[in-house]
Structures are given as C-alpha cells and as structure tokens.
Design a protein around this motif. Sequence first.
Motif, PDB file in Angstrom:
ATOM      1  N   ILE A  30      -1.157   5.755   8.700  1.00 58.93           N
ATOM      2  CA  ILE A  30      -1.330   4.344   8.376  1.00 58.93           C
ATOM      3  C   ILE A  30      -2.554   4.153   7.481  1.00 58.93           C
ATOM      4  O   ILE A  30      -3.579   4.811   7.655  1.00 58.93           O
ATOM      5  CB  ILE A  30      -1.464   3.536   9.676  1.00 58.93           C
ATOM      6  CG1 ILE A  30      -0.144   3.624  10.464  1.00 58.93           C
ATOM      7  CG2 ILE A  30      -1.829   2.086   9.403  1.00 58.93           C
ATOM      8  CD1 ILE A  30      -0.252   3.153  11.888  1.00 58.93           C
ATOM      9  N   GLN A  31      -2.420   3.211   6.527  1.00 60.44           N
ATOM     10  CA  GLN A  31      -3.496   2.929   5.584  1.00 60.44           C
ATOM     11  C   GLN A  31      -3.842   1.444   5.608  1.00 60.44           C
ATOM     12  O   GLN A  31      -3.055   0.609   6.061  1.00 60.44           O
ATOM     13  CB  GLN A  31      -3.077   3.324   4.164  1.00 60.44           C
ATOM     14  CG  GLN A  31      -2.641   4.769   4.009  1.00 60.44           C
ATOM     15  CD  GLN A  31      -2.151   5.062   2.615  1.00 60.44           C
ATOM     16  OE1 GLN A  31      -2.707   4.568   1.629  1.00 60.44           O
ATOM     17  NE2 GLN A  31      -1.099   5.852   2.504  1.00 60.44           N
ATOM     18  N   THR A  32      -5.028   1.132   5.091  1.00 63.66           N
ATOM     19  CA  THR A  32      -5.438  -0.264   4.945  1.00 63.66           C
ATOM     20  C   THR A  32      -4.435  -1.017   4.074  1.00 63.66           C
ATOM     21  O   THR A  32      -4.009  -0.520   3.038  1.00 63.66           O
ATOM     22  CB  THR A  32      -6.834  -0.334   4.301  1.00 63.66           C
ATOM     23  OG1 THR A  32      -7.774   0.292   5.173  1.00 63.66           O
ATOM     24  CG2 THR A  32      -7.257  -1.773   4.065  1.00 63.66           C
ATOM     25  N   GLY A  33      -4.056  -2.212   4.509  1.00 63.61           N
ATOM     26  CA  GLY A  33      -3.098  -3.015   3.759  1.00 63.61           C
ATOM     27  C   GLY A  33      -1.675  -2.878   4.255  1.00 63.61           C
ATOM     28  O   GLY A  33      -0.826  -3.717   3.937  1.00 63.61           O
ATOM     29  N   ASP A  34      -1.370  -1.826   5.022  1.00 69.34           N
ATOM     30  CA  ASP A  34      -0.024  -1.672   5.583  1.00 69.34           C
ATOM     31  C   ASP A  34       0.251  -2.795   6.579  1.00 69.34           C
ATOM     32  O   ASP A  34      -0.668  -3.414   7.121  1.00 69.34           O
ATOM     33  CB  ASP A  34       0.113  -0.330   6.309  1.00 69.34           C
ATOM     34  CG  ASP A  34       0.181   0.853   5.353  1.00 69.34           C
ATOM     35  OD1 ASP A  34       0.258   0.621   4.131  1.00 69.34           O
ATOM     36  OD2 ASP A  34       0.139   2.000   5.828  1.00 69.34           O
TER      37      ASP A  34
END
Length: 202
Positions: A30-34
């Motif tokens: 998981i990444q920032t903005g997902d």
Amino acid sequence: MTMLMRFILAALLALPLGLGQAAQAQEYRIQTGDRLMIEVLEDASLNRTVSVLPGGTINFPYAGSIRVAGLSPTAVSNSISQSLSGVLASPPTVFVTAMPLEMPLTQTEPEQDVVNIYIMGEASSPGPKAVVPGTTFLQALSQAGGLTPFAATKRIQLRRATMPGQVITVNYAAIMRGAGMNLDPVLVEGDVIIVPERGLFE
C-alpha cells in the motif's frame, strides 16, 4: 523408512509453507494516496472506503490512526482485527482491498484519459497536474507532495471551472483527523486548488 524417503517427505511438507510465504512477499504494498475498501464481517456498520493520508496512515473507528504505507492488505487486515478485538466479542474477520492511486495499464487496455487541474499556494509542489479520473482532493495534494508548514489547513479553496464565482472550502485538517473523509471531493477537469498561507493566530 530410508533416509531418501524422509528427505522427500520433509520437502513435501515444507512446500505449502514456502508457497504461502512467496505469495505474501509478492502481495501489493500500500502507498500514500491509495484507497482501501475495508469490510468487517461481524459488523457491517464499520464497512467503509478510506484514503491513505500523506503520512501513510488511515483513520478507522475504534482503531484510531493506523500506519499502512508499505504494508500488504493482509497485514492491514490483521492490524485492524487486532485493534477491534477489544471492542467486539472476538477478533473480527476483516477484509481489505487496495485500490492503487494509479492502476497500471495492460497492453490490451486503451490509453486512459487524464484530468487537468492546478494547485496554487502553500503546496510542496504547486503548479499544473494531470491526474487520473476519479482522483480526489486529498490524493491530488498527496501527488503535490503535501502541504508546507505555512498552509492554512482549515480553509483550502476548491474553485471549479463549471461553477464560476463559487468557492468550495475544504477543511484539510478535519480530513486528516478522519472527521471529514466524506468531504474529500473527486476532482474534475479545470479544478483549481488554492492553499492560502495561514494567518498569525491560525
């Protein structure tokens, strides 16, 4: 049992474990903005879709702020389940589905359109941005590197080309606290985000 048979049996028993570890290692991170779609089997009122905030965290009822950036959906499911175990009668069954900010295109898919927006003021990287359709206000700010320390987070403006003269005020501070995730508007062509500088007593 011969030594050879023992070796073969041990190898067969270890095979499922190795496959499971390999699958977990290949799971999406998981990444920032997902955006994460979270379902709690034992309590449907907790089901919701949340955005991963610029700090790599999400806010979830009874669990508070949870750091998810860099984790797999399975790891986030386990973390939420453990956090809710003290609230529900038993550790709940939690399903987490990750919806990446930019889904990779396959060769058979047509080229995806973009939405052109502009970010002004106290953003780390202001200027014109081309984002994918469905990108929200919070995701766009994340792509711009977040806000500077001088941003007035409670009165960020969203101006729409389709609504001349009208200004939408977005309380970024409330969204960061998890109190206003439903106020995270989806951006459309021509949107302008204006991040004013905070005043002396803000």
